[in-house]
Design a protein around this motif. Sequence first.
Motif, PDB file in Angstrom:
ATOM      1  N   GLU A 158       0.813  -1.217   0.000  1.00  4.98           N
ATOM      2  CA  GLU A 158       0.000   0.000   0.000  1.00  4.98           C
ATOM      3  C   GLU A 158       0.846   1.266   0.000  1.00  4.98           C
ATOM      4  O   GLU A 158       0.554   2.228  -0.716  1.00  4.98           O
ATOM      5  N   LYS A 159       1.921   1.279   0.774  1.00  2.00           N
ATOM      6  CA  LYS A 159       2.713   2.500   0.905  1.00  2.00           C
ATOM      7  C   LYS A 159       3.491   2.810  -0.378  1.00  2.00           C
ATOM      8  O   LYS A 159       3.613   3.975  -0.772  1.00  2.00           O
ATOM      9  N   ALA A 162       1.010   4.138  -2.853  1.00  5.82           N
ATOM     10  CA  ALA A 162       0.618   5.498  -2.471  1.00  5.82           C
ATOM     11  C   ALA A 162       1.730   6.490  -2.810  1.00  5.82           C
ATOM     12  O   ALA A 162       1.471   7.602  -3.290  1.00  5.82           O
ATOM     13  N   THR A 319     -13.022  13.379   8.635  1.00  7.55           N
ATOM     14  CA  THR A 319     -12.208  13.093   7.447  1.00  7.55           C
ATOM     15  C   THR A 319     -12.361  14.192   6.406  1.00  7.55           C
ATOM     16  O   THR A 319     -11.382  14.604   5.773  1.00  7.55           O
ATOM     17  N   ASN A 323      -9.343  16.513   4.919  1.00  6.36           N
ATOM     18  CA  ASN A 323      -9.052  16.668   3.493  1.00  6.36           C
ATOM     19  C   ASN A 323      -9.002  18.137   3.088  1.00  6.36           C
ATOM     20  O   ASN A 323      -8.166  18.543   2.275  1.00  6.36           O
ATOM     21  N   GLN A 353      -4.171   6.884  13.034  1.00 10.50           N
ATOM     22  CA  GLN A 353      -4.268   6.166  11.765  1.00 10.50           C
ATOM     23  C   GLN A 353      -5.179   6.888  10.775  1.00 10.50           C
ATOM     24  O   GLN A 353      -4.892   6.944   9.575  1.00 10.50           O
ATOM     25  N   THR A 354      -6.269   7.457  11.278  1.00 10.43           N
ATOM     26  CA  THR A 354      -7.186   8.193  10.403  1.00 10.43           C
ATOM     27  C   THR A 354      -6.488   9.388   9.771  1.00 10.43           C
ATOM     28  O   THR A 354      -6.628   9.657   8.574  1.00 10.43           O
ATOM     29  N   ASP A 356      -3.204   9.759   9.345  1.00  8.62           N
ATOM     30  CA  ASP A 356      -2.165   9.277   8.427  1.00  8.62           C
ATOM     31  C   ASP A 356      -2.744   8.959   7.050  1.00  8.62           C
ATOM     32  O   ASP A 356      -2.172   9.316   6.013  1.00  8.62           O
ATOM     33  N   GLN A 357      -3.891   8.278   7.020  1.00 11.73           N
ATOM     34  CA  GLN A 357      -4.483   7.868   5.752  1.00 11.73           C
ATOM     35  C   GLN A 357      -5.101   9.046   5.005  1.00 11.73           C
ATOM     36  O   GLN A 357      -5.047   9.103   3.777  1.00 11.73           O
ATOM     37  N   ALA A 358      -5.667   9.992   5.739  1.00 13.15           N
ATOM     38  CA  ALA A 358      -6.292  11.145   5.089  1.00 13.15           C
ATOM     39  C   ALA A 358      -5.250  12.094   4.501  1.00 13.15           C
ATOM     40  O   ALA A 358      -5.449  12.662   3.423  1.00 13.15           O
ATOM     41  N   PHE A 360      -2.233  11.392   3.311  1.00  9.32           N
ATOM     42  CA  PHE A 360      -1.715  10.776   2.086  1.00  9.32           C
ATOM     43  C   PHE A 360      -0.345  11.331   1.700  1.00  9.32           C
ATOM     44  O   PHE A 360      -0.015  11.485   0.537  1.00  9.32           O
ATOM     45  N   MET A 436       1.783   7.800   4.806  1.00  6.88           N
ATOM     46  CA  MET A 436       1.297   7.004   5.937  1.00  6.88           C
ATOM     47  C   MET A 436       2.445   6.444   6.777  1.00  6.88           C
ATOM     48  O   MET A 436       2.328   5.407   7.420  1.00  6.88           O
TER      49      MET A 436
END
Length: 446
Positions: A158-159, A162, A319, A323, A353-354, A356-358, A360, A436
Amino acid sequence: MHRSRRQVRRQRQQNNRNFKKWGFIFFSIFIVLVLLVIAAIKIESSPSEPKADQLIEQTYPNLKKTMTSTSDEPTTYFSPENEVIKNAVAKIISQHQEADTVYYLTSKDNRNISVNTIYSVSKNSQNLTTDSKIVAQFNSTKDNTKILKLSDLIQDDEKSQAAFRLALTKHIFESNTITSEQFISLKDQIQSLPLNISDFSLNQSQLELRLPNNIASITTISIDIGMINYLLNPNYQILVKQPVQTQKKVIALTFDDGPRAGSTDSILNTLNQFDVKATFFMLGQNAQHYPSLVNKVKENGHAIGSHSFNHPMLTKLTTDDLNKQVSQTDQAIYEAAHIYPTLFRPPYGARNQTVDQAIFKPLIEWNIDSEDWKKPSVSTLLKTIQQNVRSGSILLMHDIHQTTADALPTIINYLKNAGYEFVTIDQLYQHKLYPMTNYYSQHDTR
């Protein structure tokens, strides 16, 4: 009146001369006409110039005609006779068929890849070099048992994927002029780009990618292989001479919350004076307010990252709001200096974690907090650094405080005398960063 014999003789001589003259003219005309007729007959009977089919067969004798123009499919030449290649060619040509057109395929081995290029040319063409057009490219394994997709090139995690999309976003934005109306949708399109496309080519210096759908009227992009080499599967990486490992001590100076008129200017002047490069993590609202300072940071050779739009506690946001914090800051920096920031520092270092993923992007933390926000004395600020510094450190400071600007010459002098070299965040990690992922120092990645 009777003419004399002399006059009669002269007249006869003149008549003879005229007869010979006109006879010669008529004879010459006759000969010219005969020659023209012969030439016309030769031209009519001579073979015509070779057309596309003949030229392809002469230029690429290894290619084989596999489809005939008498069927519904156009004439196509390719080699070798292989069902995998044949099916790939047929699928591509079915989407590009044009009347009176011949298609042909050439292949070239490039490391562990066979790069296949489909050309189209008019049936009546007499010059393949000038008249042929590239229809599509696709890649296969050298044994032609598999058509390669972009996902086969990129490491299957995934990383890495990304990071590839992030590098692609940066390249597209900085190679083109993207309007504010296009900004958000374009960013979303690239970051959701499927990696199962096969229309690309890879060589020693570039990855050329044909986008499946026009993105802001962009159909083809070429990205420097050096930007993504570390993301490729080992079989497809280019061989890069690794830098000689040395025992040099390095440190990355970072500045948050700017830019701000006065203090940021002073810091830039000091950095230039000492020939030191640093990384600035900017707030979007300040980038909007001081666009010329953003550009000045860029022009002075420093790195620029995002620090959110207005410094909220990101872990408390939805989220959608996360963004917005990222996109608004990206857009403000881009409009000020035509840079798409790929680094992010979360305000207060707060993340989960939320977040980190948002975000990007790689999240850049620190292992030395100068606590300059307390506006300490120069000696106190220097002591904090002396007690915590080690090679590979990331030093947190703020370019909105004049006290930091005033202390910076002393800090740089101390670090130089202690044998430290100054690098940007990208340089600290040899330009190998992943979204992430959290970076606290050169030796502390989580």
